[in-house]
Design a protein around this motif. Structure first.
Motif, short mmCIF file in Angstrom:
data_model
loop_
_atom_site.label_atom_id
_atom_site.label_comp_id
_atom_site.label_asym_id
_atom_site.label_seq_id
_atom_site.Cartn_x
_atom_site.Cartn_y
_atom_site.Cartn_z
N ALA A 73 -5.20 2.67 -1.94
CA ALA A 73 -4.04 1.89 -1.73
C ALA A 73 -4.16 0.82 -0.92
O ALA A 73 -3.68 -0.25 -1.07
CB ALA A 73 -2.77 2.66 -1.68
N GLY A 74 -4.57 1.08 0.16
CA GLY A 74 -4.56 0.12 1.49
C GLY A 74 -5.40 -1.19 1.03
O GLY A 74 -5.39 -2.16 1.23
N ALA B 272 0.91 -1.18 -0.24
CA ALA B 272 -0.12 -0.05 0.02
C ALA B 272 0.95 1.30 -0.03
O ALA B 272 0.57 2.38 -0.56
CB ALA B 272 -0.84 0.04 1.42
N ALA C 95 -4.00 -3.11 -2.00
CA ALA C 95 -3.06 -3.88 -1.37
C ALA C 95 -3.61 -5.33 -0.87
O ALA C 95 -2.93 -6.26 -0.97
CB ALA C 95 -2.01 -3.05 -0.61
#
Length: 417
Positions: free
Chosen positions: A304-305, A211, A308
């Motif tokens: 992003a987290g 991430a 990911a």
């Protein structure tokens, strides 16, 4: 409960012992990840918004969903398995034998097939340009693009180039410990750490640095999750981090084969997390939106987290499912796994040529997608059977050549008295 580690699944093996049996479930996953590349690339021409050089008349959001579902796990799972098999080969052959094998069977195909693959892609692009009327008869053609180390087109063979980078990194990082760790103390510590990080929390641990790499990348497109490093000699940092973590974790897993059972047991949880995070990530990405998230904002951090976590949990999930359900020997799965390397090398120019050929045909997108995928697979498998499997090319690409006709077993002579 333990799953499908034949002949040694009911005992905890010593960490340094390498079982002689093939891990058929992981073979199937590696082959399936490569074969799904045919469907993945075939789906690109049917996106509602044209993102591929060949745009079909039939489009659907379903093509974008299919692409996203495959892309989210496919190459991360491949590098996870590649890392495990890399350690297996290194343990059996030593660093010199490993290096020689990887240069021949990975570096060799990259150097040999890049030119014909690129020629096929250019042929498809020129044919499509003529069909679309982008080329005016008698007009001077535009100058060819200028390539350098920043935009060199690796095409879909980029995975071979990245594999070579990971192999070199593994040898370099491993060498000082291999030379100094005569007592095995460092190896035992690594094995304990690998066991400690393996559990339901593994996707989270792998997702945190992934991430961060997504968040720091100004060119990151959330819909594509891990960027495809198909241009330039220096791959994208985000791709190196995401794929490198999977490769490194797989490399360490080969030292602890007993942990594969743990991954198999947790696979339903991994898949559930992957589906939930994947749906949320798709929504946060705005569907098939190709606009990069340039600024490292909070919205980008959340996307992003979530992405990911979807990437890493889906790779572990499919790995566990394959261990649970595909670890028995299957001649069909073994054949497809053996052929997958050749199919992946050959498929992209054929997919593009088929897309150009059928783009104006009447019919629903899913039928045209199936026609392209099955047609290309048929051509690739026929060429594999006739040109690769039973020839020196089979030994080169797969490490063995299968005889055209197996000799019947000879009767064993009675022992002399």
């Amino acid at each position: 409960m333990q799953y499908a580690l034949p002949h040694y699944g009911d005992i905890v093996m010593p960490h340094t012992q390498t079982p002689p049996d093939r891990l058929h479930g992981l073979d199937a996953l590696r082959g399936g990840a490569l074969l799904l590349g045919v469907v993945l690339h075939a789906s690109l021409s049917f996106f509602p918004t044209q993102i591929w050089i060949v745009g079909d008349d039939s489009t659907s959001i379903g093509a974008a969903w299919l692409f996203f579902a495959i892309h989210i796990f496919r190459m991360t799972a491949f590098f996870l398995i590649a890392g495990l098999f890399a350690h297996m080969m290194l343990s059996r052959r030593g660093w010199l034998g490993f290096l020689k094998d990887r240069v021949i069977r990975i570096g060799g195909p990259l150097a040999t097939f890049w030119t014909p693959v690129m020629a096929g892609i250019i042929t498809a692009l020129v044919w499509n340009a003529h069909i679309q009327g982008w080329v005016t008869p008698g007009a001077e053609p535009p100058p060819p693009p200028t390539y350098d180390w920043t935009n060199f087109p690796l095409t879909h063979l980029w995975f071979l180039y990245v594999l070579l980078i990971f192999y070199a990194a593994a040898l370099i990082l491993r060498s000082p410990f291999a030379m100094l760790d005569r007592s095995g103390a460092w190896g035992r510590l690594v094995d304990r750490l690998t066991g400690a990080v393996t559990g339901p929390w593994t996707p989270i641990l792998l997702a945190i640095p992934t991430a961060w790499a997504f968040w720091q990348d100004p060119a990151w497109v959330a819909f594509f999750a891990v960027p495809t490093p198909d241009e330039g000699i220096v791959p994208d940092t985000a791709a190196l981090v995401a794929f490198g973590l999977a490769f490194g974790y797989g490399f360490l897993l080969d030292r602890r084969r007993d942990l594969l059972n743990r991954i198999a047991q947790w696979s339903p949880i991994f898949v559930g997390v992957a589906v939930t995070a994947g749906v949320a990530g798709y929504i946060l990405a705005g569907g098939p939106n190709l606009e990069p998230m340039v600024e490292p904002t909070m919205d980008k951090a959340i996307a992003a987290g979530v992405m990911a976590l979807a990437v890493q949990s889906s790779a572990l999930g499919v790995m566990g499912l394959c261990i649970r359900f595909l670890s028995g020997h299957s001649p069909v799965r073994r054949y497809l796994a053996d052929s997958s390397y050749w199919v992946y090398i050959l498929h992209l120019p054929l997919v593009m040529l088929a897309q150009v050929w059928i783009q104006d045909w009447a019919g629903p997108w899913w039928l045209k997608l199936a026609s392209v995928s099955l047609g290309v697979m048929a051509v690739c498998l026929i060429s594999y059977e006739l040109l690769i499997r039973h020839t020196f090319m089979g030994r080169w690409l797969n490490g063995r050549r299968v005889p055209w006709r197996r000799s019947p077993p000879q009767p064993t002579a009675a022992p002399a008295e």
